[in-house]
Scaffold this motif. Sequence first.
Motif, PDB file in Angstrom:
ATOM      1  N   ALA A  23    -133.722 -90.269  13.201  1.00 14.30           N
ATOM      2  CA  ALA A  23    -132.640 -91.175  13.584  1.00 14.30           C
ATOM      3  C   ALA A  23    -132.879 -91.774  14.962  1.00 14.30           C
ATOM      4  CB  ALA A  23    -131.312 -90.428  13.546  1.00 14.30           C
ATOM      5  N   THR A  25    -135.608 -92.385  16.561  1.00 11.80           N
ATOM      6  CA  THR A  25    -136.716 -93.340  16.606  1.00 11.80           C
ATOM      7  C   THR A  25    -136.511 -94.513  15.659  1.00 11.80           C
ATOM      8  OG1 THR A  25    -137.935 -92.143  14.897  1.00 11.80           O
ATOM      9  CG2 THR A  25    -138.334 -91.496  17.196  1.00 11.80           C
ATOM     10  N   ARG A  26    -135.330 -94.571  15.014  1.00  8.50           N
ATOM     11  CA  ARG A  26    -135.047 -95.628  14.028  1.00  8.50           C
ATOM     12  C   ARG A  26    -136.163 -95.669  12.986  1.00  8.50           C
ATOM     13  NH1 ARG A  26    -131.276 -95.387  17.347  1.00  8.50           N
ATOM     14  NH2 ARG A  26    -130.010 -97.165  18.039  1.00  8.50           N
ATOM     15  N   ARG A  27    -136.361 -94.530  12.339  1.00 14.40           N
ATOM     16  CA  ARG A  27    -137.385 -94.396  11.294  1.00 14.40           C
ATOM     17  C   ARG A  27    -138.788 -94.625  11.863  1.00 14.40           C
ATOM     18  NH1 ARG A  27    -135.068 -97.529   6.019  1.00 14.40           N
ATOM     19  NH2 ARG A  27    -136.083 -99.283   7.072  1.00 14.40           N
ATOM     20  N   SER A  29    -139.815 -96.619  14.050  1.00 20.45           N
ATOM     21  CA  SER A  29    -140.162 -98.022  14.269  1.00 20.45           C
ATOM     22  C   SER A  29    -140.156 -98.404  15.737  1.00 20.45           C
ATOM     23  CB  SER A  29    -139.177 -98.923  13.515  1.00 20.45           C
ATOM     24  OG  SER A  29    -137.853 -98.797  14.048  1.00 20.45           O
ATOM     25  N   SER A  54    -138.332 -94.023  21.531  1.00 24.93           N
ATOM     26  CA  SER A  54    -136.935 -93.691  21.249  1.00 24.93           C
ATOM     27  C   SER A  54    -135.963 -94.636  21.959  1.00 24.93           C
ATOM     28  CB  SER A  54    -136.641 -92.246  21.660  1.00 24.93           C
ATOM     29  OG  SER A  54    -136.906 -92.048  23.035  1.00 24.93           O
ATOM     30  N   PRO A  56    -134.024 -97.937  22.000  1.00 22.09           N
ATOM     31  CA  PRO A  56    -133.677 -98.888  20.933  1.00 22.09           C
ATOM     32  C   PRO A  56    -133.706-100.346  21.353  1.00 22.09           C
ATOM     33  CG  PRO A  56    -131.686 -97.910  21.798  1.00 22.09           C
ATOM     34  CD  PRO A  56    -132.826 -97.234  22.505  1.00 22.09           C
ATOM     35  N   LEU A  94    -134.000-102.896  12.958  1.00 19.76           N
ATOM     36  CA  LEU A  94    -133.268-101.731  13.440  1.00 19.76           C
ATOM     37  C   LEU A  94    -133.095-101.706  14.949  1.00 19.76           C
ATOM     38  CD1 LEU A  94    -134.819 -99.003  11.131  1.00 19.76           C
ATOM     39  CD2 LEU A  94    -132.402 -99.551  11.275  1.00 19.76           C
ATOM     40  N   ALA A  95    -133.933-102.435  15.681  1.00 22.02           N
ATOM     41  CA  ALA A  95    -133.849-102.418  17.135  1.00 22.02           C
ATOM     42  C   ALA A  95    -132.705-103.295  17.631  1.00 22.02           C
ATOM     43  CB  ALA A  95    -135.170-102.885  17.739  1.00 22.02           C
ATOM     44  N   ARG A 678    -128.041 -97.933   9.393  1.00 24.39           N
ATOM     45  CA  ARG A 678    -128.378 -98.126  10.801  1.00 24.39           C
ATOM     46  C   ARG A 678    -127.829 -97.031  11.717  1.00 24.39           C
ATOM     47  NH1 ARG A 678    -130.252-103.292  11.477  1.00 24.39           N
ATOM     48  NH2 ARG A 678    -129.844-104.736   9.765  1.00 24.39           N
ATOM     49  N   PRO A 680    -127.293 -93.870  13.620  1.00 24.29           N
ATOM     50  CA  PRO A 680    -128.151 -92.692  13.759  1.00 24.29           C
ATOM     51  C   PRO A 680    -127.519 -91.408  13.230  1.00 24.29           C
ATOM     52  CG  PRO A 680    -128.207 -93.999  15.776  1.00 24.29           C
ATOM     53  CD  PRO A 680    -127.124 -94.574  14.914  1.00 24.29           C
ATOM     54  N   GLN A 683    -127.789 -91.510   9.524  1.00 22.51           N
ATOM     55  CA  GLN A 683    -129.185 -91.333   9.102  1.00 22.51           C
ATOM     56  C   GLN A 683    -129.563 -89.856   9.054  1.00 22.51           C
ATOM     57  OE1 GLN A 683    -131.375 -93.732  11.946  1.00 22.51           O
ATOM     58  NE2 GLN A 683    -131.682 -95.364  10.460  1.00 22.51           N
TER      59      GLN A 683
END
Length: 705
Positions: A23, A25-27, A29, A54, A56, A94-95, A678, A680, A683
Amino acid sequence: MHLPDPRDDGPVDPCPDFPEQFARTRRFSLGAVRAPSVSADGRRVVFLRTRTGSDPVSLLRLWQDGTERTLADPGELPAAPEPADPLRERTRELALGITAFAADADCTIAAFTLGGALWAVRTEDAVPFRVPVPGPVFDPRPSPDGSRIAYVSEGALHVVGVDGTGARTLAAPEGPCVGYGSSDHISAESMGRLRGHWWAHGGDAVLAVRVDESDVQLRWYADPFRPERAPRSAPYPAAGTANPRVTLHVLGLDGERVRIDLPGGDFEYLPAAGWDAHGPFAAAQTRDQRTLRTLAVDPTTGHVRTVSERTDAHWVELISGTPCRTASGALVEPYDDEGCDTRRLAVDGRAVTPPGLQLIAVHGTQGDAVLFGGAEEPTEEHVYRYTPERGCERLSEEPGVHTAAVGGDTFVLDSAGTHGSCVTLHRGDGLLGELATLTEEPVPQPRPRLLVLGERRLRCALFLPGGREPRAGTRLPVLLSPYGGPGMQLVRKGSGWQDAVAQWFAEQGFAVLVVDGRGTPGRGLAWEKAISGDQLGPALEDQVDAVRAAAAELPYLDLSRVGIRGWSFGGTLAAAAVLRRPDVFHVAVAGAAPSDQRHYDSHWKERFLGHPDEHPAHYARSSLLDDAPGLRRPLLLVHGTADDNVAFTHTLKLSAALLAAGRPHTVLPLPGETHLVRDPVTQRQLLRYERNFLLSALRPTGSQS
């Protein structure tokens, strides 16, 4: 039927930090280099990247002459809350911060939005400045010479000088349903055309789409989690219903306006358009998707000339980056060679790649050279260069998945392989440098074992606890984790976030098997078209065949305990597994699953199933509602309540059909979430909830009945 208790915390997680890392690291990405834009002279690369794996917030960065620096940091700029951006959902962004930008041909100036305001920055001084125009601003794009910016605001297409002078409206909206300069839902979601306006090569006009959605049915989206908010409506052309009317216009900065004579009648789709040194061009496709015409456009008269026409008995596949033209004007497009079951690259009407090398995408041209992505083996994708003098040569070396961005004689090579990811810059045959990749490494590290299984030689990846085969006599429950449909491969020699999730589930005690079956890309024309008229049947059969073939080779796989999980089409596949094959599958988690294919969008579903009025049986066999009475196994349905791609109604309808049939099941709504989860907290907790549901159903107490 055993129904797991969702309140069960399950056994202790051997990798308890992974859901939090996933969560945070936004998957995985965050920290990746994204959207590199290379200048025409090849000296500069503008791109997006967060500070760490990490963080965002995405920054605008520049590489030039071997060094990197920041061009714009959103944290240092005043910004209001960001307005809704339809492309964030279409691009699965996601960012936060600067999530999109466009640059002029030489990458001397870049434009972006923050809080709906228009911003620009010159690469020579890296001092961002606000361009004073009314907002909210959407999709700003500098002219090729960097002197002006075209942008969209509330359905109107505008142009303004970079210094804020000379603002003018090129095309105003014609009522609430007719706008200019933006892509419509199906063009962005199902055709890959995210743009709706393109500058003339000389900067004196803009090629723009006009989208008329007057006849498109409306869908209403309400947020039950926030009942004080009014529902919003959005046009959504479901299968068999009216599509938007998309036309194309040349809008001169002097006020002249020319409508392009696109073919009418059955040619309802505009999958591609653009403007290069040879003038404007477009691609038009029929509603049945069996014919695609590439058109050269006269910008002064609007007349078009057909330069190519592709036809197919099932559908003409759209390939990213095509059509395009080389410096000499040669047309670059796919050529489907059925004789050798290969989608080949064609230049000036001639196939230039060998049989067996499947064309995946065209990355760009360098003079008369073409850089493209291709696959000789479905688990890999490499970057190749075709030149008339030397033919085809492979530019990427390591096994894995490689893509490229092109400018002048320079290209950026983005590589993901068994030894990690890297982004390198190349000029000609030499290495210029590297863009730092700051993504976090997942814990645990994915350790897939690639397999080829069954008579159809299915490409599969097996994930085991600790990445090792278990001790003799150990029996592991099996968890299939597919997507399994067109447009996406999961079994590849380049770790993605899906591999990290699969390894985490393996650490919970599962043998996780990922299978790319018929309909997935990269394996030839017949493989792709095998799902024509039945999108679900062959895909499910391949999952069954793979798990049985794997168990025949690997005695530690326990076929009395087989689960399956998936999202989107993978969710449909998971639900179908327990509904249609309870003899093989004992539990399923189905996320955002289309249950009635008639409610999905026209271009995507009619591609595979035809028009529902003409082929109702195709839709029935690819849908789930009629299967509801057959449920005998635990089934968890998960869905975001604000999903505008696969609407929440799909899960509600399936749940209603299961309830009417008296079949117990579990529904987990995700309040306010769209097709891409989206939040966290949601997720990480969703991963844990799935784990506990699956472990409870596949407890080692023997087969369920």
